[in-house]
Design a protein around this motif. Structure first.
Motif, mmCIF file in Angstrom:
data_model
loop_
_atom_site.group_PDB
_atom_site.id
_atom_site.type_symbol
_atom_site.label_atom_id
_atom_site.label_comp_id
_atom_site.label_asym_id
_atom_site.label_seq_id
_atom_site.Cartn_x
_atom_site.Cartn_y
_atom_site.Cartn_z
ATOM 1 N N PRO A 172 0.818 -1.223 0.000
ATOM 2 C CA PRO A 172 0.000 0.000 0.000
ATOM 3 C C PRO A 172 0.848 1.268 0.000
ATOM 4 O O PRO A 172 0.516 2.250 -0.672
ATOM 5 C CB PRO A 172 -0.819 -0.126 1.287
ATOM 6 N N LYS A 173 1.942 1.252 0.744
ATOM 7 C CA LYS A 173 2.807 2.430 0.798
ATOM 8 C C LYS A 173 3.486 2.673 -0.549
ATOM 9 O O LYS A 173 3.605 3.807 -1.013
ATOM 10 C CB LYS A 173 3.855 2.255 1.890
ATOM 11 N N ALA A 174 3.956 1.577 -1.169
ATOM 12 C CA ALA A 174 4.627 1.707 -2.470
ATOM 13 C C ALA A 174 3.653 2.234 -3.520
ATOM 14 O O ALA A 174 4.003 3.114 -4.331
ATOM 15 C CB ALA A 174 5.203 0.363 -2.907
ATOM 16 N N TYR A 175 2.423 1.710 -3.514
ATOM 17 C CA TYR A 175 1.438 2.174 -4.502
ATOM 18 C C TYR A 175 1.099 3.645 -4.272
ATOM 19 O O TYR A 175 0.991 4.432 -5.229
ATOM 20 C CB TYR A 175 0.168 1.331 -4.434
ATOM 21 N N ALA A 176 0.911 4.044 -3.004
ATOM 22 C CA ALA A 176 0.578 5.437 -2.700
ATOM 23 C C ALA A 176 1.689 6.375 -3.173
ATOM 24 O O ALA A 176 1.431 7.456 -3.729
ATOM 25 C CB ALA A 176 0.339 5.600 -1.207
ATOM 26 N N GLN A 177 2.925 5.970 -2.954
ATOM 27 C CA GLN A 177 4.059 6.787 -3.380
ATOM 28 C C GLN A 177 4.127 6.867 -4.917
ATOM 29 O O GLN A 177 4.373 7.945 -5.472
ATOM 30 C CB GLN A 177 5.358 6.200 -2.829
ATOM 31 N N ALA A 178 3.925 5.734 -5.582
ATOM 32 C CA ALA A 178 3.955 5.719 -7.044
ATOM 33 C C ALA A 178 2.836 6.578 -7.615
ATOM 34 O O ALA A 178 3.035 7.362 -8.554
ATOM 35 C CB ALA A 178 3.841 4.289 -7.557
ATOM 36 N N GLN A 179 1.656 6.444 -7.046
ATOM 37 C CA GLN A 179 0.513 7.216 -7.515
ATOM 38 C C GLN A 179 0.755 8.718 -7.328
ATOM 39 O O GLN A 179 0.496 9.524 -8.236
ATOM 40 C CB GLN A 179 -0.752 6.785 -6.769
ATOM 41 N N ALA A 180 1.275 9.081 -6.180
ATOM 42 C CA ALA A 180 1.540 10.497 -5.912
ATOM 43 C C ALA A 180 2.587 11.058 -6.881
ATOM 44 O O ALA A 180 2.446 12.191 -7.374
ATOM 45 C CB ALA A 180 2.006 10.670 -4.464
ATOM 46 N N PHE A 181 3.608 10.262 -7.152
ATOM 47 C CA PHE A 181 4.655 10.720 -8.069
ATOM 48 C C PHE A 181 4.081 10.987 -9.458
ATOM 49 O O PHE A 181 4.313 12.057 -10.057
ATOM 50 C CB PHE A 181 5.774 9.685 -8.151
ATOM 51 N N HIS A 182 3.357 10.027 -10.003
ATOM 52 C CA HIS A 182 2.820 10.198 -11.356
ATOM 53 C C HIS A 182 1.781 11.305 -11.418
ATOM 54 O O HIS A 182 1.701 12.028 -12.427
ATOM 55 C CB HIS A 182 2.225 8.877 -11.842
ATOM 56 N N GLU A 183 0.982 11.459 -10.388
ATOM 57 C CA GLU A 183 -0.001 12.538 -10.366
ATOM 58 C C GLU A 183 0.698 13.899 -10.348
ATOM 59 O O GLU A 183 0.244 14.849 -11.006
ATOM 60 C CB GLU A 183 -0.922 12.400 -9.147
ATOM 61 N N ARG A 184 1.801 14.011 -9.609
ATOM 62 C CA ARG A 184 2.561 15.259 -9.617
ATOM 63 C C ARG A 184 3.113 15.557 -11.007
ATOM 64 O O ARG A 184 3.101 16.698 -11.469
ATOM 65 C CB ARG A 184 3.721 15.184 -8.609
ATOM 66 N N GLN A 185 3.616 14.501 -11.656
ATOM 67 C CA GLN A 185 4.131 14.671 -13.016
ATOM 68 C C GLN A 185 3.040 15.165 -13.949
ATOM 69 O O GLN A 185 3.263 16.061 -14.770
ATOM 70 C CB GLN A 185 4.704 13.341 -13.530
ATOM 71 N N VAL A 186 1.851 14.584 -13.820
ATOM 72 C CA VAL A 186 0.725 14.993 -14.659
ATOM 73 C C VAL A 186 0.423 16.470 -14.444
ATOM 74 O O VAL A 186 0.238 17.240 -15.403
ATOM 75 C CB VAL A 186 -0.521 14.129 -14.354
ATOM 76 N N ASN A 187 0.360 16.903 -13.204
ATOM 77 C CA ASN A 187 0.035 18.303 -12.903
ATOM 78 C C ASN A 187 1.098 19.252 -13.450
ATOM 79 O O ASN A 187 0.782 20.351 -13.939
ATOM 80 C CB ASN A 187 -0.116 18.491 -11.394
ATOM 81 N N GLN A 188 2.359 18.829 -13.391
ATOM 82 C CA GLN A 188 3.420 19.670 -13.940
ATOM 83 C C GLN A 188 3.281 19.819 -15.452
ATOM 84 O O GLN A 188 3.452 20.911 -16.004
ATOM 85 C CB GLN A 188 4.785 19.087 -13.584
ATOM 86 N N TYR A 189 2.995 18.703 -16.119
ATOM 87 C CA TYR A 189 2.822 18.767 -17.579
ATOM 88 C C TYR A 189 1.638 19.642 -17.955
ATOM 89 O O TYR A 189 1.703 20.416 -18.922
ATOM 90 C CB TYR A 189 2.639 17.365 -18.145
ATOM 91 N N LEU A 190 0.537 19.526 -17.212
ATOM 92 C CA LEU A 190 -0.677 20.260 -17.558
ATOM 93 C C LEU A 190 -0.496 21.769 -17.419
ATOM 94 O O LEU A 190 -1.186 22.542 -18.094
ATOM 95 C CB LEU A 190 -1.841 19.792 -16.681
ATOM 96 N N THR A 191 0.405 22.196 -16.562
ATOM 97 C CA THR A 191 0.637 23.635 -16.391
ATOM 98 C C THR A 191 1.673 24.183 -17.355
ATOM 99 O O THR A 191 1.925 25.394 -17.371
ATOM 100 C CB THR A 191 1.099 23.934 -14.944
ATOM 101 N N SER A 192 2.275 23.302 -18.185
ATOM 102 C CA SER A 192 3.307 23.761 -19.119
ATOM 103 C C SER A 192 2.667 24.292 -20.399
ATOM 104 O O SER A 192 1.484 24.088 -20.666
ATOM 105 C CB SER A 192 4.261 22.614 -19.458
#
Length: 370
Positions: A48-68
Motif C-alpha cells: 500500500p505504501k509503495a502504490y501510494a508513493q507511485a501514484q503520488a509521483f505520477h499525479e505530480r508529473q501529470v500536474n506539472q505537464y498540464l501547467t506547461s
C-alpha cells in the motif's frame, strides 16, 4: 530449498526497490510475491505504501505537464497515466494485493489524454499545411501520422495526411539519355530504366519519387526537379592485339643408375620450349554527365561526371619444343582458344556498370534528406 530462496529474494528485492524510491518496480515485486505467497507480511505491509508513493509521483508529473505551455504535453500525460494503469492491472492480478490496496482505474484518463494529444498533433499539422510549402507539408505529414497513431481515423487526418504527402512530394524526372550513336540507344535506355527502378526500390526518401521522362510525359507529371543524363567521350569495342613469346625450360629425370655402393642416382636432362602468346583486349570506357535542376527557378542543384571502364581480355597460345617443359599455367594458356569479343551493346553495358553504382550512391546521399 530453491523455491524458499526465490521467495526470500523477491521479498528482499521488493524492500530494496522501495527503499531506493523505485516505487513502480516495488509494487510489481510485491504483487509477484503475493501471487506466490498471499500471506507474506512484508509485501502486505509495504505494497500500500509503495502504490501510494507511485501514484503520488505520477499525479505530480501529470500536474506539472498540464501547467506547461508545451503543445505536446498530452502525450507525456498519457504516458504517466499509462504507468498508473499498469500498476492497476498488476494489483488486480493478485487477490491478496487487492485486499490491502484499491488501485484507481485510469483507463478513462488515458482515453481523454489520447484524444487531447491527437487534437494537438492535428492542430500542428493544420498550421504547417497552411503554410503551403514542401518543407512544412512534410512536417505536417508527420504530425497527422502521429495523430493517427494516437487515435486511429481521427477526424479527417487520413485525408489531410495524403494531401500533405502530395504537397511535400518531390517529383524527380529522369531524362532520356543522349548518346551520339543510335546504335547504343537501346543500351542507354536499359541503363536509365534500371537506374529509376533501383532508386525507387531503395526508398531513399518517402517524399522523393523518381520517374522516367517517357512515363512522366504520358501521365502529365510535372517535375519539381529534372535530372539530365548524357554520355560523353565513350569508346566501345576498341581492340588491341599483343603478341609475345617466351622461352621456358625444366630439368626432368630421364633415368636412374646405381653407384658402387648400390645407391640409386637420377640422371637429369633439360627440356625446352618456346611459348607464343596472343593477348586480345577490348577496351570500353566513357563519362556520364549528370545535372539536377530545380524546374521552378532553374537553379542547378548538383552536377558531376562519373567515369567508367571495362576491359575484356582473352589470351591463348601455342608452343614449339618439348611439352614437358610447360608448367600447368602454360598448359592452360595453350588450351585457350581465340574467341570473339562480346557485341558492342554488351560492352556498353559493362562499362556503364561502375558508373551506375557510383551514380546510385551519389543520388542516395543527395536525396537522403532533401
Amino acid at each position: 530449498m530453491p523455491l524458499l530462496f526465490l521467495l526470500f529474494t523477491a521479498c528482499k528485492s521488493g524492500e530494496k526497490l522501495y527503499n531506493k524510491g523505485r516505487f513502480d518496480d516495488a509494487v510489481t515485486a510485491f504483487v509477484k510475491k503475493l501471487q506466490r505467497k498471499p500471506q507474506d507480511a512484508t509485501a502486505l505491509a509495504l505494497l500500500p505504501k509503495a502504490y501510494a508513493q507511485a501514484q503520488a509521483f505520477h499525479e505530480r508529473q501529470v500536474n506539472q505537464y498540464l501547467t506547461s505551455n508545451n503543445s505536446l504535453k498530452w502525450e507525456a500525460v498519457r504516458k504517466e497515466y499509462g504507468a498508473l494503469q499498469q500498476l492497476y492491472t498488476a494489483i488486480h492480478s493478485a487477490p491478496a494485493a487487492m485486499q490491502v490496496v484499491q488501485p484507481k482505474d485510469y483507463s478513462n484518463a488515458i482515453t481523454g489524454a489520447q484524444e487531447n494529444a491527437a487534437e494537438a498533433r492535428y492542430d500542428r499539422g493544420i498550421s504547417l499545411l497552411d503554410r503551403g510549402d514542401k518543407a512544412n507539408a512534410r512536417m505536417a505529414y508527420d504530425e497527422f501520422a502521429a495523430a493517427l497513431q494516437l487515435v486511429p481515423n481521427y477526424r479527417d487526418a487520413p485525408q489531410l495526411m495524403d494531401e500533405a504527402y502530395q504537397l511535400g512530394l518531390i517529383n524527380v524526372v529522369v531524362s532520356e539519355i543522349e548518346v551520339r550513336s543510335p546504335y547504343y540507344q537501346f543500351s542507354a535506355d536499359q541503363f536509365r530504366d534500371a537506374l529509376v527502378r533501383n532508386l525507387q526500390n531503395r526508398q531513399i526518401n518517402r517524399f522523393v519519387k523518381f520517374t522516367d521522362e517517357r512515363l512522366a510525359r504520358s501521365q502529365n507529371i510535372q517535375p519539381d526537379e529534372y535530372m539530365e543524363l548524357r554520355f560523353y567521350d565513350f569508346v566501345v569495342g576498341q581492340t588491341y592485339v599483343d603478341r609475345s613469346q617466351r622461352e621456358v625450360s625444366k630439368e626432368i629425370v630421364t633415368g636412374t643408375s646405381k653407384d658402387t655402393s648400390g645407391k640409386a642416382i637420377n640422371t637429369y636432362t633439360t627440356v625446352k620450349a618456346t611459348i607464343y602468346v596472343t593477348k586480345k583486349t577490348v577496351v570500353s570506357k566513357g563519362l556520364l554527365d549528370y545535372r539536377i535542376t530545380n524546374t521552378n527557378n532553374n537553379k542547378l542543384l548538383r552536377t558531376d561526371r562519373i567515369p567508367g571502364s571495362y576491359t575484356w581480355l582473352n589470351q591463348f597460345g601455342t608452343f614449339r619444343g618439348d611439352e614437358r617443359a610447360l608448367s600447368d599455367d602454360d598448359k592452360r594458356l595453350i588450351g585457350g582458344i581465340d574467341m570473339a569479343p562480346p557485341p558492342p551493346q554488351e560492352l556498353f553495358l559493362q562499362f556503364t556498370r561502375p558508373i551506375y553504382d557510383q551514380l546510385a550512391r551519389d543520388l542516395q546521399i543527395f536525396y537522403s534528406n532533401p
